[in-house]
Design a protein around this motif. Sequence first.
Motif, PDB file in Angstrom:
ATOM      1  N   PRO A   1     -66.198  50.697  61.336  1.00 23.96           N
ATOM      2  CA  PRO A   1     -65.930  50.435  59.923  1.00 23.96           C
ATOM      3  C   PRO A   1     -65.573  48.992  59.608  1.00 23.96           C
ATOM      4  CG  PRO A   1     -65.015  52.555  60.526  1.00 23.96           C
ATOM      5  CD  PRO A   1     -65.500  51.914  61.798  1.00 23.96           C
ATOM      6  N   THR A   2     -64.743  48.353  60.447  1.00 23.48           N
ATOM      7  CA  THR A   2     -64.337  46.981  60.158  1.00 23.48           C
ATOM      8  C   THR A   2     -65.510  46.012  60.190  1.00 23.48           C
ATOM      9  OG1 THR A   2     -63.749  46.720  62.496  1.00 23.48           O
ATOM     10  CG2 THR A   2     -61.967  47.262  60.956  1.00 23.48           C
ATOM     11  N   ARG A   3     -66.556  46.358  60.903  1.00 23.42           N
ATOM     12  CA  ARG A   3     -67.769  45.536  60.960  1.00 23.42           C
ATOM     13  C   ARG A   3     -68.768  45.941  59.887  1.00 23.42           C
ATOM     14  NH1 ARG A   3     -71.129  47.177  65.952  1.00 23.42           N
ATOM     15  NH2 ARG A   3     -71.492  48.940  64.537  1.00 23.42           N
ATOM     16  N   ASP A   4     -69.004  47.259  59.765  1.00 16.02           N
ATOM     17  CA  ASP A   4     -70.127  47.739  58.964  1.00 16.02           C
ATOM     18  C   ASP A   4     -69.825  47.882  57.475  1.00 16.02           C
ATOM     19  OD1 ASP A   4     -71.586  47.803  61.279  1.00 16.02           O
ATOM     20  OD2 ASP A   4     -71.284  49.938  61.635  1.00 16.02           O
ATOM     21  N   PHE A   5     -68.626  48.348  57.121  1.00 17.48           N
ATOM     22  CA  PHE A   5     -68.336  48.554  55.696  1.00 17.48           C
ATOM     23  C   PHE A   5     -68.407  47.246  54.898  1.00 17.48           C
ATOM     24  CE2 PHE A   5     -65.609  52.718  55.987  1.00 17.48           C
ATOM     25  CZ  PHE A   5     -66.633  53.336  56.659  1.00 17.48           C
ATOM     26  N   PRO A   6     -67.738  46.168  55.344  1.00 20.93           N
ATOM     27  CA  PRO A   6     -67.848  44.920  54.574  1.00 20.93           C
ATOM     28  C   PRO A   6     -69.278  44.380  54.521  1.00 20.93           C
ATOM     29  CG  PRO A   6     -65.958  44.848  56.047  1.00 20.93           C
ATOM     30  CD  PRO A   6     -66.767  46.045  56.443  1.00 20.93           C
ATOM     31  N   MET A   7     -70.014  44.488  55.627  1.00 18.43           N
ATOM     32  CA  MET A   7     -71.383  43.983  55.667  1.00 18.43           C
ATOM     33  C   MET A   7     -72.272  44.736  54.686  1.00 18.43           C
ATOM     34  SD  MET A   7     -74.555  45.062  57.112  1.00 18.43           S
ATOM     35  CE  MET A   7     -74.165  46.025  58.571  1.00 18.43           C
ATOM     36  N   LEU A   8     -72.167  46.078  54.666  1.00 23.31           N
ATOM     37  CA  LEU A   8     -72.998  46.873  53.759  1.00 23.31           C
ATOM     38  C   LEU A   8     -72.568  46.685  52.307  1.00 23.31           C
ATOM     39  CD1 LEU A   8     -73.333  50.099  55.924  1.00 23.31           C
ATOM     40  CD2 LEU A   8     -75.096  48.384  55.492  1.00 23.31           C
ATOM     41  N   THR A   9     -71.274  46.492  52.095  1.00 24.08           N
ATOM     42  CA  THR A   9     -70.808  46.190  50.740  1.00 24.08           C
ATOM     43  C   THR A   9     -71.397  44.881  50.252  1.00 24.08           C
ATOM     44  OG1 THR A   9     -68.736  47.404  51.071  1.00 24.08           O
ATOM     45  CG2 THR A   9     -68.761  45.765  49.314  1.00 24.08           C
ATOM     46  N   GLU A  10     -71.481  43.892  51.125  1.00 23.32           N
ATOM     47  CA  GLU A  10     -72.074  42.613  50.742  1.00 23.32           C
ATOM     48  C   GLU A  10     -73.564  42.768  50.440  1.00 23.32           C
ATOM     49  OE1 GLU A  10     -72.492  38.709  49.675  1.00 23.32           O
ATOM     50  OE2 GLU A  10     -70.680  39.937  49.882  1.00 23.32           O
ATOM     51  N   LEU A  11     -74.274  43.564  51.228  1.00 26.64           N
ATOM     52  CA  LEU A  11     -75.691  43.820  50.934  1.00 26.64           C
ATOM     53  C   LEU A  11     -75.843  44.511  49.586  1.00 26.64           C
ATOM     54  CD1 LEU A  11     -77.058  44.979  54.414  1.00 26.64           C
ATOM     55  CD2 LEU A  11     -77.400  42.771  53.295  1.00 26.64           C
ATOM     56  N   TYR A  12     -74.925  45.414  49.279  1.00 28.39           N
ATOM     57  CA  TYR A  12     -74.922  46.073  47.968  1.00 28.39           C
ATOM     58  C   TYR A  12     -74.696  45.047  46.861  1.00 28.39           C
ATOM     59  CZ  TYR A  12     -72.735  48.640  44.075  1.00 28.39           C
ATOM     60  OH  TYR A  12     -72.385  49.115  42.835  1.00 28.39           O
ATOM     61  N   ARG A  13     -73.730  44.155  47.054  1.00 26.18           N
ATOM     62  CA  ARG A  13     -73.435  43.136  46.044  1.00 26.18           C
ATOM     63  C   ARG A  13     -74.617  42.180  45.850  1.00 26.18           C
ATOM     64  NH1 ARG A  13     -70.199  42.255  42.517  1.00 26.18           N
ATOM     65  NH2 ARG A  13     -69.262  40.309  43.182  1.00 26.18           N
ATOM     66  N   GLN A  14     -75.406  41.984  46.896  1.00 28.37           N
ATOM     67  CA  GLN A  14     -76.574  41.105  46.813  1.00 28.37           C
ATOM     68  C   GLN A  14     -77.791  41.802  46.218  1.00 28.37           C
ATOM     69  OE1 GLN A  14     -77.308  39.714  50.795  1.00 28.37           O
ATOM     70  NE2 GLN A  14     -75.379  38.574  50.926  1.00 28.37           N
ATOM     71  N   GLY A  15     -77.689  43.108  45.972  1.00 29.81           N
ATOM     72  CA  GLY A  15     -78.826  43.859  45.447  1.00 29.81           C
ATOM     73  C   GLY A  15     -79.821  44.300  46.495  1.00 29.81           C
TER      74      GLY A  15
END
Length: 362
Positions: free
Chosen positions: A312-326
Amino acid sequence: MSQTVRGVIARAKNAPVEVVPIIVPDPGPGEAVVKIQTCGVCHTDLHYKQGGINDDFPFLLGHEAAGTVESVGPGVTEVAPGDFVVLNWRAVCGDCRACRRGRPQYCFATHNAKQPMTLEDGTTLSPALGIGAFIEKTLVAAGQCTKVDPAARPAAVGLLGCGVMAGIGAAINTGNVQRGDSVAVIGCGGVGDGAIAGAALAGATTIIAVDTDDRKLEWAKGFGATHTVNAREGDVVEAIQGLTGGFGADVVIDAVGRPETWKQAFYARDLAGTVVLVGVPTPEMKIPEIPLLDVFGRGGALKSSWYGDCLPTRDFPMLTELYRQGRLDLDAFVSEEIGLEQVEEAFTKMHRGDVLRSVVVL
């Protein structure tokens, strides 16, 4: 001092859920109280309600959640009051043999809060996946809180807490989908569509969605499926082979978790291909009879995916950033926003296949 808040419980097997007062204690050492903003209605919650996980009733349901840390107990350094977090159900220990070998995503000693949440009469509740988030505030281990960008929509990123992460991780982490691969996903609910989205992110060029519901197959196209197969209309293995030059897919992901779908996945992969089981079977299910020579002769790998093998500490922030980037459309997983009182109705809609995710908003 403990707090009394409203939450959704399953009191007995297959009984309608109830919204009741629940006592939430102050956080102890290593614990945090989180004010829940959103929580997705996941099929795992329905399994708990139906007694398909265990019989430790009453259950405090809900686990796909996002919220704000309200308070923390002694020794907590991971998060602080005010942090926006997505909850996870695999708080790693840092000291087991998997963690010591640098593989915390496989931690064999994950943990939850030690103090119980209770009904007003003192009855101890069993929180779903150690979280229990159909509630205004919940108590968790601090390691179950993963900080993400607070600008993200809670109803969307909260789904990373379980189903969407399980699917994306099944493709990227467990299945190791590579650029140019062919991928088939059997079962196009929230987890299956997460796997399709993950395969698309990884650069798969052929992504085959398999389901028995044409509505779900249409939804799957929005997450990146290039082809669809209705399993009611013909042989699934032949259909997947026909869409991959007669060979089968490089990676086949079973997001249903039944013996018949696992067998389809086994035979629908190419030589040296990979099967990933991410759909959750029930206790009585057995691996179907397959000649051992076929297991040997086809080579490749047969894998199970634990929570998408995520960290989670690796994947959640990364996927959230991909979401924010569209680049990752988490909004598309949110079929509707509901209140606590509508959870029982949401289970009905889920069972009928009318929604990908109903999301409780508090």
